[in-house]
Design a protein around this motif. Structure first.
Motif, mmCIF file in Angstrom:
data_model
loop_
_atom_site.group_PDB
_atom_site.id
_atom_site.type_symbol
_atom_site.label_atom_id
_atom_site.label_comp_id
_atom_site.label_asym_id
_atom_site.label_seq_id
_atom_site.Cartn_x
_atom_site.Cartn_y
_atom_site.Cartn_z
ATOM 1 N N ASN A 192 25.807 71.807 -56.479
ATOM 2 C CA ASN A 192 26.003 71.472 -57.894
ATOM 3 C C ASN A 192 24.686 71.175 -58.608
ATOM 4 N N ASN A 193 23.584 71.444 -57.925
ATOM 5 C CA ASN A 193 22.243 71.221 -58.480
ATOM 6 C C ASN A 193 21.958 69.740 -58.716
ATOM 7 N N ASP A 210 21.669 58.081 -62.371
ATOM 8 C CA ASP A 210 20.628 59.008 -62.805
ATOM 9 C C ASP A 210 19.837 59.595 -61.650
ATOM 10 N N PHE A 211 20.084 59.126 -60.420
ATOM 11 C CA PHE A 211 19.367 59.674 -59.268
ATOM 12 C C PHE A 211 19.665 61.163 -59.108
ATOM 13 N N ALA A 212 20.900 61.553 -59.348
ATOM 14 C CA ALA A 212 21.315 62.941 -59.100
ATOM 15 C C ALA A 212 20.579 63.936 -59.977
ATOM 16 N N SER A 213 20.194 63.511 -61.181
ATOM 17 C CA SER A 213 19.550 64.437 -62.116
ATOM 18 C C SER A 213 18.071 64.143 -62.315
ATOM 19 N N HIS A 214 17.528 63.197 -61.568
ATOM 20 C CA HIS A 214 16.135 62.797 -61.740
ATOM 21 C C HIS A 214 15.199 63.932 -61.334
ATOM 22 N N CYS A 272 19.256 73.074 -50.718
ATOM 23 C CA CYS A 272 18.205 73.984 -51.179
ATOM 24 C C CYS A 272 17.150 73.206 -51.958
ATOM 25 N N PHE A 273 16.055 73.876 -52.215
ATOM 26 C CA PHE A 273 14.954 73.373 -53.029
ATOM 27 C C PHE A 273 14.489 72.010 -52.561
#
Length: 390
Positions: free
Chosen positions: A177-178, A203-207, A151-152
């Motif tokens: 898991n966003n 940090d890629f996952a939350s960037h 998504c998104f």
């Protein structure tokens, strides 16, 4: 001339075979001369007129050697699409003495996201499906659908490899898991999207990636206005790298400058700095020049359109407590880095063109009305590149 020699050898075989079967075409020219003449013609003439003259000319124009040679000599233009009128595209070409704009209507009313070597990545909002198209040849390739678990969509981008003729599309999405994930697809070779491993960059996952991303030199750059670094994907090796941002005094706008990722940063009133990521091995940024428009302020103000209901540009700025240079947003570089284009922020509809070589300031206006706020704009090259849809 390597491309000329390769296609010359190929055409000699074709022409010798043809002469045994039929009389020579009334349009016959020596292969080298035909190649050189056709190479000088605009892509629209080649696509719509010349390739229909005879079979020999058609074969030359559609040969990969000719397509690559024509692509290398082509200059880029600015492509503008209004999201309110997605069928219509404006092509802005900068010449030595004037600016030429032309509007083209296409039958695929989809939102454009990215352009590389003349290929454009579209998305049909109703279907949620991506397409890659060449608006010159009108070739359109539908990409496989995405799984419903993603998504998104952020930072959709494509890149084209001239050496192999392959095109890849990269998407940044959010999983259940966003977390950020990166999907890639080779057009014409993959039947489904593949996920790229990014675990070596936690940090890629939350960037928080910007919606604006860039492709040049086989790399795809994912930027964020508020982070101290950016991510770059080697699209051929499908490996991510991380580079620091340059040491700018104030934030700036990314763009492709020549063959580099560039950053135009606001330095002072009517002064910008141009940085380029010149060394991918070390992540080194080089400050190339200052763009000083302090002496052009009055001329720029004269070229700005007066907002509706206002008596003057300066009156509007004073009432809103704004400075004119803060209403200039750098968006693109054309003519191999010679020209820099700024877009006026709303309510201004003016685009300012600054020639770094001659220091000439000019302008153009494309859109009327509020759709100016939602334009998609990207550097584009009109070409004959054929997509491998097999």
């Amino acid at each position: 001339m390597a491309g000329v020699n390769r296609i010359s050898d190929k055409l000699k075989v074709v022409s010798s075979s043809s002469r045994r079967k039929r009389k020579r075409s009334p349009f016959f020219l020596p292969e080298e001369i035909l190649f050189s003449i056709l190479l000088k013609l605009p892509v629209e003439v080649l696509c719509n007129v010349m390739r229909y003259v005879c079979r020999e000319w058609y074969n030359v124009i559609n040969d990969p050697c000719f397509i690559d040679a024509h692509l290398q000599k082509s200059t880029n233009c600015l492509l503008i699409q209004s999201y309110r009128f997605p069928n219509f595209f404006h092509f802005v070409e900068i010449h030595d003495s004037d600016i030429q704009t032309r509007m083209v209507r296409y039958e695929f009313p989809m939102s454009a996201y990215s352009s590389c070597d003349g290929l454009i990545l579209f998305r049909c909002n109703e279907e949620g499906i991506f397409y890659v198209a060449n608006p010159t040849t009108m070739q359109l390739v539908k990409l496989p659908p995405l799984s419903s678990k993603w998504c998104f969509i952020r930072a959709p981008l494509l890149t084209y490899f001239r050496s192999t003729g392959r095109c890849k599309v990269v998407l940044i999405l959010r999983d259940e898991n966003n977390h950020n994930v990166c999907l890639i697809l080779t057009v014409g070779a993959d039947s489904a999207w593949r996920q790229i491993d990014t675990k070596h960059f936690p940090d890629f996952a939350s960037h928080s990636f910007s919606c604006k991303s860039f492709s040049t030199g086989g790399y795809i750059y994912l930027t964020c206005d508020y982070a101290s670094h950016l991510f770059a994907l080697d699209a051929e090796a499908e490996i991510f790298h991380r580079f620091p941002k340059p040491d700018c005094t104030i934030g700036g706008k990314y763009m492709v400058w020549k063959s580099f990722l560039g950053l135009v940063a606001h330095h002072a009133a009517f002064v910008w700095e141009l940085w380029a990521l010149t060394d991918l091995n070390t992540g080194k940024w080089t400050k190339l020049l200052y763009i000083d428009l302090r002496g052009k302020r009055c001329k720029i103000e004269q070229k700005f359109d007066v907002p509706y209901g206002e008596s003057s540009v300066q009156g509007y700025l004073s009432r809103k407590n704004l400075s004119l240079d803060r209403c200039l947003v750098p968006i693109a570089s054309l003519k191999n880095g010679e020209v820099l284009i700024f877009r006026g922020t709303l309510p201004f509809k003016t685009y300012i063109v600054f020639n770094l070589k001659t220091r000439k300031v000019s302008s153009f206006v494309i859109c009327r009305g509020e759709e100016h706020a939602s334009n998609f704009y990207v550097c584009h090259i009109n070409n004959l590149v054929l997509l491998n849809a097999s």
